[in-house]
Design a protein around this motif. Structure first.
Motif, PDB file in Angstrom:
ATOM      1  N   TYR A  84       0.814  -1.212   0.000  1.00  0.00           N
ATOM      2  CA  TYR A  84       0.000   0.000   0.000  1.00  0.00           C
ATOM      3  C   TYR A  84       0.855   1.272   0.000  1.00  0.00           C
ATOM      4  O   TYR A  84       0.442   2.310   0.511  1.00  0.00           O
ATOM      5  CB  TYR A  84      -0.916  -0.001   1.226  1.00  0.00           C
ATOM      6  N   TRP A  85       2.027   1.198  -0.600  1.00  0.00           N
ATOM      7  CA  TRP A  85       2.911   2.349  -0.633  1.00  0.00           C
ATOM      8  C   TRP A  85       2.382   3.462  -1.539  1.00  0.00           C
ATOM      9  O   TRP A  85       2.812   4.610  -1.426  1.00  0.00           O
ATOM     10  CB  TRP A  85       4.297   1.928  -1.126  1.00  0.00           C
ATOM     11  N   SER A  86       1.471   3.131  -2.434  1.00  0.00           N
ATOM     12  CA  SER A  86       1.010   4.109  -3.423  1.00  0.00           C
ATOM     13  C   SER A  86       0.388   5.341  -2.784  1.00  0.00           C
ATOM     14  O   SER A  86       0.404   6.437  -3.368  1.00  0.00           O
ATOM     15  CB  SER A  86      -0.005   3.459  -4.367  1.00  0.00           C
ATOM     16  N   LYS A  87      -0.167   5.191  -1.578  1.00  0.00           N
ATOM     17  CA  LYS A  87      -0.822   6.321  -0.913  1.00  0.00           C
ATOM     18  C   LYS A  87       0.159   7.440  -0.581  1.00  0.00           C
ATOM     19  O   LYS A  87      -0.233   8.593  -0.424  1.00  0.00           O
ATOM     20  CB  LYS A  87      -1.520   5.843   0.358  1.00  0.00           C
ATOM     21  N   PHE A  88       1.439   7.090  -0.475  1.00  0.00           N
ATOM     22  CA  PHE A  88       2.426   8.111  -0.133  1.00  0.00           C
ATOM     23  C   PHE A  88       2.617   9.108  -1.274  1.00  0.00           C
ATOM     24  O   PHE A  88       3.086  10.221  -1.055  1.00  0.00           O
ATOM     25  CB  PHE A  88       3.760   7.469   0.237  1.00  0.00           C
ATOM     26  N   GLY A  89       2.242   8.721  -2.496  1.00  0.00           N
ATOM     27  CA  GLY A  89       2.360   9.646  -3.620  1.00  0.00           C
ATOM     28  C   GLY A  89       1.555  10.917  -3.409  1.00  0.00           C
ATOM     29  O   GLY A  89       1.985  12.020  -3.794  1.00  0.00           O
ATOM     30  N   ILE A  90       0.386  10.789  -2.788  1.00  0.00           N
ATOM     31  CA  ILE A  90      -0.446  11.967  -2.505  1.00  0.00           C
ATOM     32  C   ILE A  90       0.246  12.882  -1.502  1.00  0.00           C
ATOM     33  O   ILE A  90       0.190  14.116  -1.613  1.00  0.00           O
ATOM     34  CB  ILE A  90      -1.825  11.531  -1.953  1.00  0.00           C
TER      35      ILE A  90
END
Length: 444
Positions: A84-90
């Protein structure tokens, strides 16, 4: 959308260093150094750059080049199934906008001081008077962001890369001229001794926290500001060496900034720990009492503008790249919308000393302190921590994958003996200093 490319290695180094070199070096570094013991802070700061800065910069470049995308989606592209690392892009996107919410205002102050010196209206300059004038703050915030996003409307090589190369060459030339002038002043010996000679008794937890936060602030690691430039280059050069080149140029400019400022302060018996106003009231006083002060003041604030604008351009390019990945908009259309968003948020800082009364922390704090706290004290160090964990552990991209990417091409390689530094020393130090910083922060 086809990925744009930089035309040369020099363009990559200049762009990356230009993003790192800015108000962090020539505005924030001198007054942080003045408030934290001069040479004592300098020593700890350089150690933080070596131990924390080089690994963080190498990891961010590597992740950007491997993902070939903006920070908004690079974690999503490189994460494994079920992660779930993708949330850090925000968070990266928010961090870059929050940085511009106060950084563009500071850049506007520099433009204002340059105009006042150039036109001969510099004798009654006052930092408090300036920041309390909403018209001045809003006008020069607009000029800063309009100029930045106008440049970014053009293609990468013909716009951003070409402009930053010119800016960096002029910046370095101006710094040499000003540094030579400064070391000829009567207080040069005393000023340089304060600046370059460490007093080990002054090194404490407060200095350590300040130095670490400043190291991450000046390198802009932790929120993808450097990863975007990694995504614009090929695999001809390994990335540890490139990180060291960027760090050396960044540190060189920071050191030169102090050499310009502290001899002048000691020559005219001015307060070196005066804080954010050091480059404004203090240096204006120096030039007003110096022969040909109008000329030297104009050159000084012109160099400051070039330093600040190189970072504004780099961070705004990051914001634009992330926004374009979300929307698919062209550069001109995306620049117009991103410019409007950052200008609107920047109004909070521009009006925070006059129209908007907001004290987020101790008495006298403003929106500038709020945005700086969000970015410098939280997103940059915590973002660097998450970047480190993503690149070095099995719950993320993984250390072997990171090293393979970092070592692709000619140049210095990440060695086996460095593994404990990347995997353990860097994250442990970040956690320790971050917690200490939160516990000792002046909340009220």
């Amino acid at each position: 959308m086809k990925r744009e490319r930089l035309s040369s290695r020099l363009g990559f180094i200049m762009l990356s260093a230009g993003c790192a070199i800015g108000c962090g070096n020539v505005w924030k570094f001198p007054w942080m150094c003045g408030q934290n013991g001069g040479g004592s802070f300098m020593l700890v700061y350089i150690l933080c750059l070596l131990i924390l800065g080089i690994p963080a910069l190498t990891m961010e470049f590597s992740l950007g080049r491997a993902a070939q995308s903006s920070p908004l989606t690079m974690y999503k592209k490189m994460q494994k199934d079920g992660q779930y690392w993708s949330k850090f892009g925000i968070i990266c996107f928010i961090g870059n906008i929050a940085l511009m919410a106060f950084y563009a205002v500071v850049c506007g102050w520099l433009i204002y001081y340059f105009v006042e010196f150039l036109t001969g209206n510099h004798y009654d300059l006052s930092f408090i008077k300036m920041i309390s004038n909403p018209k001045v703050n809003v006008l020069y915030l607009f000029i800063t962001l309009f100029t930045a996003f106008l440049v970014l409307c053009f293609k990468l090589q013909g716009g951003l890369e070409r402009v930053v190369k010119v800016i960096m060459c002029i910046l370095l030339g101006l710094m040499f001229v000003l540094a030579i002038r400064s070391i000829t002043l009567t207080g040069a010996k005393e000023g340089l001794s304060f600046y370059l000679k460490p007093d080990f008794k002054k090194i404490d937890g407060k200095v350590l926290v300040a130095a670490m936060n400043q190291a991450f602030f000046t390198l802009s690691t932790g929120m993808g500001s450097m990863a975007i430039f990694g995504s614009y280059i090929d695999k001809e050069r390994s990335l540890l060496g490139e990180s060291i080149n960027v760090l050396l140029l960044d540190t060189f400019v920071a050191i030169l900034a102090g050499i310009i400022i502290f001899p002048a302060c000691f020559t005219y018996n001015l307060e070196v720990g005066s804080g954010p106003s050091l480059l404004f009231d203090t240096m204006a006083t120096v030039f007003n009492n110096m022969s040909y002060g109008r000329l030297w003041g104009s050159l000084f604030f012109l160099f400051m503008i070039f330093a600040a604008m190189s970072t504004v351009l780099g961070v705004c390019e990051n914001i634009l790249a992330m926004f374009r990945e979300m929307t698919g908009f062209s550069r001109p259309r995306g620049s117009a919308i991103c410019g409007l968003i950052t200008f609107t948020l920047g109004l909070s800082t521009a009006l925070g000393f006059s129209v908007i009364k907001f004290e987020p922390f101790a008495k006298g704090s403003t929106f500038l302190d709020f945005w700086d706290f969000i970015v410098s004290n939280n997103i940059l160090p915590l973002g660097s921590l998450l970047l480190c964990l993503f690149c070095t552990t099995s719950i993320g991209w993984g250390y072997d994958n990171f090293v393979c990417e970092a070592n692709s091409g000619k140049g210095l390689k990440v060695k086996e003996w460095m593994k404990p530094v990347f995997k353990y020393v860097v994250p442990v130090l970040i956690v320790f200093v971050y917690i200490y910083g939160m516990l000792t922060f002046k909340w009220r």
